[in-house]
Scaffold this active site. Structure first.
Site, PDB file in Angstrom:
ATOM      1  N   TYR A  84     -35.820 -73.670  36.556  1.00 50.41           N
ATOM      2  CA  TYR A  84     -37.078 -74.278  36.981  1.00 50.41           C
ATOM      3  C   TYR A  84     -36.882 -74.911  38.351  1.00 50.41           C
ATOM      4  O   TYR A  84     -35.767 -75.071  38.845  1.00 50.41           O
ATOM      5  CB  TYR A  84     -37.529 -75.361  35.993  1.00 50.41           C
ATOM      6  CG  TYR A  84     -36.728 -76.636  36.140  1.00 50.41           C
ATOM      7  CD1 TYR A  84     -37.244 -77.713  36.857  1.00 50.41           C
ATOM      8  CD2 TYR A  84     -35.445 -76.762  35.613  1.00 50.41           C
ATOM      9  CE1 TYR A  84     -36.500 -78.876  37.028  1.00 50.41           C
ATOM     10  CE2 TYR A  84     -34.701 -77.904  35.762  1.00 50.41           C
ATOM     11  CZ  TYR A  84     -35.231 -78.966  36.485  1.00 50.41           C
ATOM     12  OH  TYR A  84     -34.492 -80.102  36.674  1.00 50.41           O
ATOM     13  N   ASN A 134     -29.827 -74.385  30.626  1.00 47.85           N
ATOM     14  CA  ASN A 134     -29.184 -74.377  31.946  1.00 47.85           C
ATOM     15  C   ASN A 134     -28.511 -75.696  32.297  1.00 47.85           C
ATOM     16  O   ASN A 134     -27.887 -75.803  33.355  1.00 47.85           O
ATOM     17  CB  ASN A 134     -30.181 -73.988  33.033  1.00 47.85           C
ATOM     18  CG  ASN A 134     -30.205 -72.485  33.266  1.00 47.85           C
ATOM     19  OD1 ASN A 134     -29.449 -71.741  32.646  1.00 47.85           O
ATOM     20  ND2 ASN A 134     -31.064 -72.032  34.157  1.00 47.85           N
ATOM     21  N   TYR A 135     -28.633 -76.697  31.435  1.00 48.05           N
ATOM     22  CA  TYR A 135     -27.813 -77.908  31.534  1.00 48.05           C
ATOM     23  C   TYR A 135     -26.759 -77.850  30.424  1.00 48.05           C
ATOM     24  O   TYR A 135     -26.701 -78.693  29.546  1.00 48.05           O
ATOM     25  CB  TYR A 135     -28.651 -79.174  31.377  1.00 48.05           C
ATOM     26  CG  TYR A 135     -29.610 -79.459  32.508  1.00 48.05           C
ATOM     27  CD1 TYR A 135     -29.601 -78.717  33.687  1.00 48.05           C
ATOM     28  CD2 TYR A 135     -30.532 -80.496  32.406  1.00 48.05           C
ATOM     29  CE1 TYR A 135     -30.484 -79.000  34.717  1.00 48.05           C
ATOM     30  CE2 TYR A 135     -31.421 -80.781  33.432  1.00 48.05           C
ATOM     31  CZ  TYR A 135     -31.393 -80.026  34.585  1.00 48.05           C
ATOM     32  OH  TYR A 135     -32.273 -80.310  35.609  1.00 48.05           O
ATOM     33  N   ARG A 136     -25.952 -76.831  30.443  1.00 44.84           N
ATOM     34  CA  ARG A 136     -24.953 -76.598  29.388  1.00 44.84           C
ATOM     35  C   ARG A 136     -24.244 -77.885  29.011  1.00 44.84           C
ATOM     36  O   ARG A 136     -23.790 -78.644  29.870  1.00 44.84           O
ATOM     37  CB  ARG A 136     -23.912 -75.606  29.869  1.00 44.84           C
ATOM     38  CG  ARG A 136     -24.385 -74.169  29.901  1.00 44.84           C
ATOM     39  CD  ARG A 136     -24.436 -73.561  28.511  1.00 44.84           C
ATOM     40  NE  ARG A 136     -24.690 -72.118  28.593  1.00 44.84           N
ATOM     41  CZ  ARG A 136     -24.907 -71.346  27.570  1.00 44.84           C
ATOM     42  NH1 ARG A 136     -24.892 -71.867  26.350  1.00 44.84           N
ATOM     43  NH2 ARG A 136     -25.131 -70.048  27.720  1.00 44.84           N
TER      44      ARG A 136
END
Length: 536
Positions: free
Chosen positions: A190, A476-478
């Site tokens: 995003y 996507n923020y592993r």
């Protein structure tokens, strides 16, 4: 809890190979390298010495480190790949998949190296890295308002190529220019236009992927389910994404940016409280990211305070923006002198922290901001945090020490798209996403332990204020804190622990897709989608 075998889907000869490699056998490692290179040569009919880097290659370390973006995973104790493959052609990717299967070794797929836990380039078992950075071609067609972009390209390169062709087109993706397209899009990346245009994957109209059999598939040949899965479900669970075809979006000739700060001493609590009401509901052309950080007070010397910084992009001119915020967010007190009008590409540079006047050529630099040590976590907020709740959070932040927040507002287009339209489910119902963020300069076991403990402490404190059943997280923020898969007999249950957080009700559909396209679970990592075959 019984400990499950980490490699149940590989045959016994491979388990022997793993055992020998883990206990150190240079001659065997050489043999693996030789066998792999021979296989690659046979498959491609090319000389592959220029794309294969074994640990004895003089360039191995520099190639490995070039795309390590978290310094926590750039130490001597971190496991290294047996081989790094840097394909120049799609056929090299196909051959790498075929040969890795043939010799029985794990593949890690890296496009930009920005995954916070380093899982695209580290592993506890013998592995190779398939590094996509050479596959970076971008073809922009303004007439159709589309572009094909290869997985190894960076967001900065994509924005630059769009700007070369048009000053009134853009793409709604992240603000980090060095982020790799492959991981960003496949994980539902995003950016600061999400309230107007949604996520990057909402604009993906085709793709190419190498499947487990080494075949290249496009949207038509992969089918609707797999195409759906790689638009937010994480491509590395299903194959190797080669490229995406995207729809561009139209942007105005003039956009406006501003950055303002407030401290506890000058009504920061009121501003943060009101931001929660305004940022997700205001004109969808306006994105107001808020950063919260514990800092030293300039008013009360020696004491800590909280700084609230609001960084914004408005797809329009400054006068209109000031009028809108004067009506809907008077607590902010925005003035025309706080605003700067610019082109969209200049706003890309502004958001990437370049000085005003910097040439767009800077977006082509892949080596910006050398890697630092960091830890990130995520949450979603669905109801406004009351003022007394905020005051408690300030106290906890100051007590913890260094960890800050990034609040990213939703609403707008995000509320118009169904949760099941892509694997990314976190749309309507969420006011904003929270990122927990701490970065430090010096390495060391104690330093890392301290900062990670701080982050987990603040995360724990936030439990009453965030989403529940499940407590959701952003792929996507592993974050390996929320679960890891060992791929034994409990693989499905282990996968559901983190999978339900990342994907909510979309997890089981992803499992079905995975089972259909990769039944032996060749493509896997610590948090990939499991197959149904291993369900207990």
């Amino acid at each position: 809890m019984k400990k499950s075998s980490p490699l149940p889907s590989f045959p016994t000869p491979f388990l022997l190979l793993v055992s020998l490699l883990l206990h150190g056998s240079p001659s065997l490692a050489d043999s693996v390298n030789d066998n792999f290179v021979q296989c690659l040569t046979n498959q491609t009919k090319d000389k592959v010495s220029n794309i294969v880097f074994s640990q004895t290659n003089a360039s191995f370390t520099s190639v490995l480190q070039a795309y390590i973006r978290n310094a926590r995973f750039n130490t001597s104790t971190i496991p290294k790949p047996s081989i790094i493959v840097t394909p120049l052609h799609e056929s090299h990717v196909q051959a790498t998949v075929i040969c890795a299967k043939q010799i029985g070794i794990q593949i890690k797929i890296r496009s930009g190296g920005h995954d916070y836990e380093g899982i695209s380039y580290i592993s506890d078992i013998p592995f190779i890295i398939l590094d996509m950075f050479n596959l970076r071609n971008i073809t922009v067609d303004i007439e159709s308002q589309t572009a094909w972009v290869q997985a190894g390209a960076t967001l900065g390169e994509l924005y630059y190529k769009i700007w070369e062709k048009s000053k009134v087109h853009g793409f709604p993706a992240g603000v980090g220019p060095t982020v790799g397209v492959g991981g960003h899009l496949s994980g539902a990346g995003y950016g600061n236009m999400l309230r107007k245009f949604g996520l990057s994957v909402d604009h993906v109209i085709d793709a190419q992927i190498v499947d487990v059999n080494g075949k290249i598939l496009d949207k038509a040949s992969m089918g609707d389910d797999l195409f759906w899965a790689i638009k937010g479900g994480g491509g590395a669970s299903f194959g190797v994404v080669l490229s995406y075809k995207i729809n561009l979006v139209q942007v105005p000739e003039t956009v406006t940016v501003f950055g303002v700060q407030r401290f506890l001493e000058d009504n920061a609590t009121d501003v943060v409280y009101q931001w929660q009401h305004v940022a997700p509901t205001i004109d969808d052309r306006l994105f107001m990211r808020m950063l919260l950080q514990p800092v030293t007070s300039k008013v009360k010397k020696g004491e800590k305070t909280i700084r609230a910084s609001i960084e914004s992009l408005f797809l329009g001119e400054a006068n209109e923006l000031v009028t809108i915020l004067g009506k809907e967010f008077p607590q902010l007190g925005l003035k025309i002198e706080n605003c700067t009008q610019m082109s969209w590409i200049e706003s890309v540079l502004w958001w990437a922290n370049f000085d005003n006047g910097t040439s767009p050529n800077a977006l082509l630099d892949r080596n910006q901001n050398s890697a630092k040590f960091l830890k990130r976590k995520s949450d979603y907020v669905q109801t406004v945090i009351p003022k007394d709740g905020l005051e408690g959070i300030w106290k906890k932040m100051i007590e913890v020490g260094k960890v800050g927040f990034v609040f990213n507002p939703y609403g707008g287009k995000m509320s118009e798209i169904q949760a099941s339209d892509t694997p990314f489910p976190h749309r309507a119902g969420n006011l904003f996403k929270v990122q927990y963020s701490v970065t430090w300069e010096e390495g060391g076991v104690e330093e890392e332990k301290d900062y990670i403990t701080q982050t987990r402490s603040l995360y724990s404190y936030m439990t009453p204020f965030v989403s529940k059943n499940p407590r959701s997280a952003y792929l996507n923020y592993r974050d390996l804190d929320i679960g890891v898969n060992h791929y034994g007999k409990d693989s499905y249950e282990e996968g559901k622990v983190y999978g339900s957080k990342y994907f909510n009700g979309n997890f089981d559909r992803l499992v079905k897709v995975k089972t259909a396209v990769d039944p032996d679970n060749f493509f896997r990592n610590e948090q990939s989608i499991p197959t149904l075959q291993t369900k207990a």
